[in-house]
Write a protein that holds these residues in place. Structure first.
Motif, PDB file in Angstrom:
ATOM      1  N   LEU A 163       0.831  -1.203   0.000  1.00  0.00           N
ATOM      2  CA  LEU A 163       0.000   0.000   0.000  1.00  0.00           C
ATOM      3  C   LEU A 163       0.865   1.253   0.000  1.00  0.00           C
ATOM      4  CD1 LEU A 163      -2.695  -0.996   2.653  1.00  0.00           C
ATOM      5  CD2 LEU A 163      -2.903  -1.094   0.166  1.00  0.00           C
ATOM      6  N   GLU A 164       0.266   2.342  -0.458  1.00  0.00           N
ATOM      7  CA  GLU A 164       0.886   3.660  -0.351  1.00  0.00           C
ATOM      8  C   GLU A 164      -0.156   4.634   0.167  1.00  0.00           C
ATOM      9  OE1 GLU A 164       2.932   5.262  -3.767  1.00  0.00           O
ATOM     10  OE2 GLU A 164       3.287   3.246  -4.559  1.00  0.00           O
ATOM     11  N   LEU A 165       0.249   5.460   1.110  1.00  0.00           N
ATOM     12  CA  LEU A 165      -0.637   6.539   1.525  1.00  0.00           C
ATOM     13  C   LEU A 165      -0.728   7.584   0.416  1.00  0.00           C
ATOM     14  CD1 LEU A 165       0.292   7.160   5.269  1.00  0.00           C
ATOM     15  CD2 LEU A 165      -1.753   6.040   4.364  1.00  0.00           C
ATOM     16  N   ALA A 166      -1.880   8.197   0.307  1.00  0.00           N
ATOM     17  CA  ALA A 166      -2.076   9.261  -0.676  1.00  0.00           C
ATOM     18  C   ALA A 166      -2.695  10.472   0.008  1.00  0.00           C
ATOM     19  CB  ALA A 166      -2.975   8.785  -1.818  1.00  0.00           C
ATOM     20  N   ILE A 167      -2.028  11.605  -0.109  1.00  0.00           N
ATOM     21  CA  ILE A 167      -2.593  12.871   0.374  1.00  0.00           C
ATOM     22  C   ILE A 167      -3.268  13.514  -0.826  1.00  0.00           C
ATOM     23  CG2 ILE A 167      -2.140  15.013   1.599  1.00  0.00           C
ATOM     24  CD1 ILE A 167      -1.267  12.359   3.035  1.00  0.00           C
ATOM     25  N   VAL A 168      -4.563  13.737  -0.731  1.00  0.00           N
ATOM     26  CA  VAL A 168      -5.330  14.172  -1.896  1.00  0.00           C
ATOM     27  C   VAL A 168      -6.201  15.379  -1.564  1.00  0.00           C
ATOM     28  CG1 VAL A 168      -5.376  11.895  -2.985  1.00  0.00           C
ATOM     29  CG2 VAL A 168      -7.163  12.519  -1.355  1.00  0.00           C
ATOM     30  N   GLY A 169      -6.442  16.173  -2.591  1.00  0.00           N
ATOM     31  CA  GLY A 169      -7.347  17.313  -2.489  1.00  0.00           C
ATOM     32  C   GLY A 169      -7.986  17.563  -3.841  1.00  0.00           C
ATOM     33  N   ILE A 247      -7.460   3.193  -3.103  1.00  0.00           N
ATOM     34  CA  ILE A 247      -8.821   3.683  -2.888  1.00  0.00           C
ATOM     35  C   ILE A 247      -9.086   4.946  -3.706  1.00  0.00           C
ATOM     36  CG2 ILE A 247     -10.377   4.638  -1.145  1.00  0.00           C
ATOM     37  CD1 ILE A 247      -9.079   2.741   0.877  1.00  0.00           C
ATOM     38  N   ALA A 248      -8.073   5.782  -3.843  1.00  0.00           N
ATOM     39  CA  ALA A 248      -8.251   7.057  -4.562  1.00  0.00           C
ATOM     40  C   ALA A 248      -7.873   6.963  -6.040  1.00  0.00           C
ATOM     41  CB  ALA A 248      -7.407   8.144  -3.897  1.00  0.00           C
ATOM     42  N   ARG A 249      -7.450   5.802  -6.490  1.00  0.00           N
ATOM     43  CA  ARG A 249      -6.896   5.674  -7.838  1.00  0.00           C
ATOM     44  C   ARG A 249      -7.824   6.202  -8.928  1.00  0.00           C
ATOM     45  NH1 ARG A 249      -2.716   2.624  -8.967  1.00  0.00           N
ATOM     46  NH2 ARG A 249      -3.079   1.284  -7.149  1.00  0.00           N
ATOM     47  N   GLU A 250      -9.095   5.805  -8.893  1.00  0.00           N
ATOM     48  CA  GLU A 250     -10.027   6.228  -9.935  1.00  0.00           C
ATOM     49  C   GLU A 250     -10.276   7.731  -9.878  1.00  0.00           C
ATOM     50  OE1 GLU A 250     -11.090   4.407 -12.481  1.00  0.00           O
ATOM     51  OE2 GLU A 250      -9.736   2.899 -11.671  1.00  0.00           O
ATOM     52  N   THR A 256     -10.749  14.171 -10.327  1.00  0.00           N
ATOM     53  CA  THR A 256     -11.591  14.733  -9.269  1.00  0.00           C
ATOM     54  C   THR A 256     -10.788  14.941  -7.984  1.00  0.00           C
ATOM     55  OG1 THR A 256     -12.341  12.477  -8.780  1.00  0.00           O
ATOM     56  CG2 THR A 256     -13.759  13.835 -10.173  1.00  0.00           C
ATOM     57  N   LEU A 257      -9.666  14.223  -7.861  1.00  0.00           N
ATOM     58  CA  LEU A 257      -8.736  14.431  -6.755  1.00  0.00           C
ATOM     59  C   LEU A 257      -7.316  14.521  -7.308  1.00  0.00           C
ATOM     60  CD1 LEU A 257     -10.050  11.967  -4.003  1.00  0.00           C
ATOM     61  CD2 LEU A 257     -10.205  14.469  -3.971  1.00  0.00           C
ATOM     62  N   VAL A 258      -6.496  15.303  -6.661  1.00  0.00           N
ATOM     63  CA  VAL A 258      -5.095  15.476  -7.059  1.00  0.00           C
ATOM     64  C   VAL A 258      -4.219  14.994  -5.902  1.00  0.00           C
ATOM     65  CG1 VAL A 258      -3.304  17.122  -7.705  1.00  0.00           C
ATOM     66  CG2 VAL A 258      -5.668  17.444  -8.510  1.00  0.00           C
ATOM     67  N   ARG A 259      -3.253  14.162  -6.222  1.00  0.00           N
ATOM     68  CA  ARG A 259      -2.363  13.630  -5.188  1.00  0.00           C
ATOM     69  C   ARG A 259      -1.153  14.552  -5.014  1.00  0.00           C
ATOM     70  NH1 ARG A 259       1.156   7.976  -5.188  1.00  0.00           N
ATOM     71  NH2 ARG A 259       1.693   8.023  -2.952  1.00  0.00           N
ATOM     72  N   VAL A 260      -0.757  14.780  -3.762  1.00  0.00           N
ATOM     73  CA  VAL A 260       0.434  15.585  -3.473  1.00  0.00           C
ATOM     74  C   VAL A 260       1.328  14.806  -2.503  1.00  0.00           C
ATOM     75  CG1 VAL A 260      -0.721  17.794  -3.868  1.00  0.00           C
ATOM     76  CG2 VAL A 260      -0.744  16.781  -1.564  1.00  0.00           C
ATOM     77  N   LEU A 261       2.569  15.233  -2.389  1.00  0.00           N
ATOM     78  CA  LEU A 261       3.548  14.668  -1.451  1.00  0.00           C
ATOM     79  C   LEU A 261       3.824  13.188  -1.692  1.00  0.00           C
ATOM     80  CD1 LEU A 261       2.248  16.395   1.830  1.00  0.00           C
ATOM     81  CD2 LEU A 261       4.110  17.149   0.329  1.00  0.00           C
ATOM     82  N   ALA A 262       3.665  12.733  -2.924  1.00  0.00           N
ATOM     83  CA  ALA A 262       3.861  11.313  -3.234  1.00  0.00           C
ATOM     84  C   ALA A 262       5.280  10.846  -2.923  1.00  0.00           C
ATOM     85  CB  ALA A 262       3.529  11.048  -4.702  1.00  0.00           C
ATOM     86  N   ALA A 263       6.274  11.732  -3.081  1.00  0.00           N
ATOM     87  CA  ALA A 263       7.669  11.350  -2.841  1.00  0.00           C
ATOM     88  C   ALA A 263       7.915  10.978  -1.381  1.00  0.00           C
ATOM     89  CB  ALA A 263       8.598  12.488  -3.242  1.00  0.00           C
ATOM     90  N   TYR A 264       7.034  11.376  -0.484  1.00  0.00           N
ATOM     91  CA  TYR A 264       7.211  11.097   0.938  1.00  0.00           C
ATOM     92  C   TYR A 264       6.338   9.927   1.416  1.00  0.00           C
ATOM     93  CZ  TYR A 264       9.363  15.691   0.746  1.00  0.00           C
ATOM     94  OH  TYR A 264      10.176  16.756   0.421  1.00  0.00           O
ATOM     95  N   CYS A 265       5.725   9.231   0.473  1.00  0.00           N
ATOM     96  CA  CYS A 265       4.809   8.132   0.819  1.00  0.00           C
ATOM     97  C   CYS A 265       5.214   6.839   0.116  1.00  0.00           C
ATOM     98  CB  CYS A 265       3.370   8.494   0.447  1.00  0.00           C
ATOM     99  SG  CYS A 265       2.738   9.978   1.264  1.00  0.00           S
TER     100      CYS A 265
END
Length: 305
Positions: A163-169, A247-250, A256-265
Motif C-alpha cells: 500500500l501507499e498513503l495518498a494525500i489528496v485534495g 482507494i483514490a486511484r479512480e 476529481t482528486l489530485v495527489r500531493v507529497l507522493a515522494a514522501y509516501c
C-alpha cells in the motif's frame, strides 16, 4: 458410562447382524471380541440379552426390549455423525469477519459474489470498524487489517499488494491554496483527518524522508472515523484528506482528486486476512481463504505480476 455406551453400540450391531461373526465383520473386530463385550454388558445389567447357538444368536425378551429402546437413539447418533460428515465435506455455517475501514475496499464485491455462489450453505457476517478488536475474544473467525498492526502469532493471508498513503485534495481546493511541497507544510492547510473512534486521538499523518520515518499532527478542520466520508469532503474541496492510493486511484485518474507529497509516501506491507494459529479454521473459513487466494492470484495475473 462410556463403556456402557460403546457396549450398547456393539449390542445393536449384533442384533441387526444376527450373529457374532457378521457383527465382528461390520465392526472390524473378531467375533470373540463381540461376544466378550456382550457378556460383560449382560453381567453389568444382570440379565441375559441373547441366546447363543453355534450358528446364530437370538435376542431374549430383555434383549428385544433393550434393542427397541436404544435403536432409535443410536439412529439419531448416526444421523448426527452423518451431518457432521457432510459439514466436513461441504462448507456450511457463518464466517464472521471484522474488517477495518481502510481494508474493506479490498474485499471486492466480485470476490464475495463468487464465494457465495460457490458455497451456497455459507453466510458472511462482516463488521466494519476501526477500534482495536480482539477477534478471538469477540467471537470472530478472522479479521482483515493492515499487516503492521497484526499480532505476530496469527496466520496471515495477503489481501492486497503493498500500500501507499495518498494525500489528496480537489482541484477547487488547490485553486485557492498552493499545494504543499513538504509534509511539514500541512499545518498551513485545512485537513480532513481520521481517528479510530470517539476516544481515540486524531491520526498523525506518516511519511518517510531519506529513509527516516516521521509523522505530522495536522491541524484538522474535520475529524471523523469514516474514510469514505472524508473523501467525499475532499472531492467537494473542503480540504486535504489521507487515504490509500488504491482507494483514490479512480478519482486521481478522473482528475476529481489530485495527489500531493507522493515522494514522501513509499510503499509498505498491505492488508491481510488473519486468524489465530491455536484455533483450527472451520471448513467455511478455509473455503473463504482459498477463494481469496484464487481471486488475488487472478488479479496479480491480470496486472502482469
Amino acid at each position: 458410562m462410556a463403556e456402557d455406551l460403546n457396549a450398547m453400540g456393539v449390542f445393536a450391531v449384533l442384533a441387526e447382524a444376527g450373529g457374532f461373526t457378521r457383527a465382528g465383520a461390520r465392526l472390524g473386530v473378531s467375533s470373540s471380541a463381540v461376544s466378550q463385550t456382550i457378556r460383560k454388558l449382560e453381567e453389568r445389567l444382570g440379565v441375559v440379552l441373547v441366546q447363543r447357538t453355534t450358528r446364530s444368536v437370538r435376542l431374549t425378551e430383555a434383549g428385544e426390549r433393550l434393542y427397541a429402546g436404544v435403536a432409535p437413539a443410536l439412529e439419531m447418533v448416526r444421523g448426527a455423525l452423518d451431518d457432521l460428515g457432510n459439514i466436513a465435506r461441504e462448507p456450511r455455517g457463518t464466517v464472521r469477519l471484522h474488517v477495518t475501514t481502510g481494508a474493506h475496499d479490498f474485499l471486492a464485491g466480485a470476490l464475495v459474489v463468487d464465494f457465495l455462489a460457490r458455497h451456497p450453505h455459507v453466510r458472511l457476517a462482516v463488521e466494519v470498524g476501526d477500534e482495536p478488536t480482539d477477534i478471538v475474544a469477540e467471537g470472530y473467525d478472522a479479521g482483515i487489517e493492515i499487516g503492521e498492526v497484526i499480532e505476530k502469532d496469527m496466520i496471515v493471508v495477503p489481501v492486497s499488494d503493498e500500500l501507499e498513503l495518498a494525500i489528496v485534495g480537489a482541484p477547487s481546493y488547490f485553486a485557492r491554496h498552493p499545494a504543499p511541497a513538504h509534509p511539514k507544510e500541512l499545518v498551513q492547510h485545512a485537513c480532513i483527518d481520521w481517528h479510530q473512534g470517539p476516544d481515540a486521538p486524531a491520526y498523525r499523518w506518516e511519511f518517510t524522508e531519506k529513509g527516516r520515518d516521521f509523522s505530522v499532527a495536522v491541524d484538522w478542520r474535520v475529524l471523523s472515523n469514516d474514510t469514505a466520508f472524508n473523501l467525499r469532503l475532499a472531492r467537494a474541496g473542503a480540504g486535504l484528506a489521507v487515504t490509500y492510493v488504491d482507494i483514490a486511484r479512480e478519482d486521481i485518474k478522473r482528475g476529481t482528486l489530485v495527489r500531493v507529497l507522493a515522494a514522501y509516501c513509499p510503499p509498505f506491507p498491505g492488508c491481510f486476512l488473519y486468524y489465530p494459529q491455536r484455533r483450527q479454521a472451520s471448513p467455511a473459513l478455509r473455503a473463504f481463504v482459498e477463494c481469496l487466494r484464487a481471486a488475488r492470484k487472478e488479479t496479480r495475473k491480470k496486472r502482469g505480476h
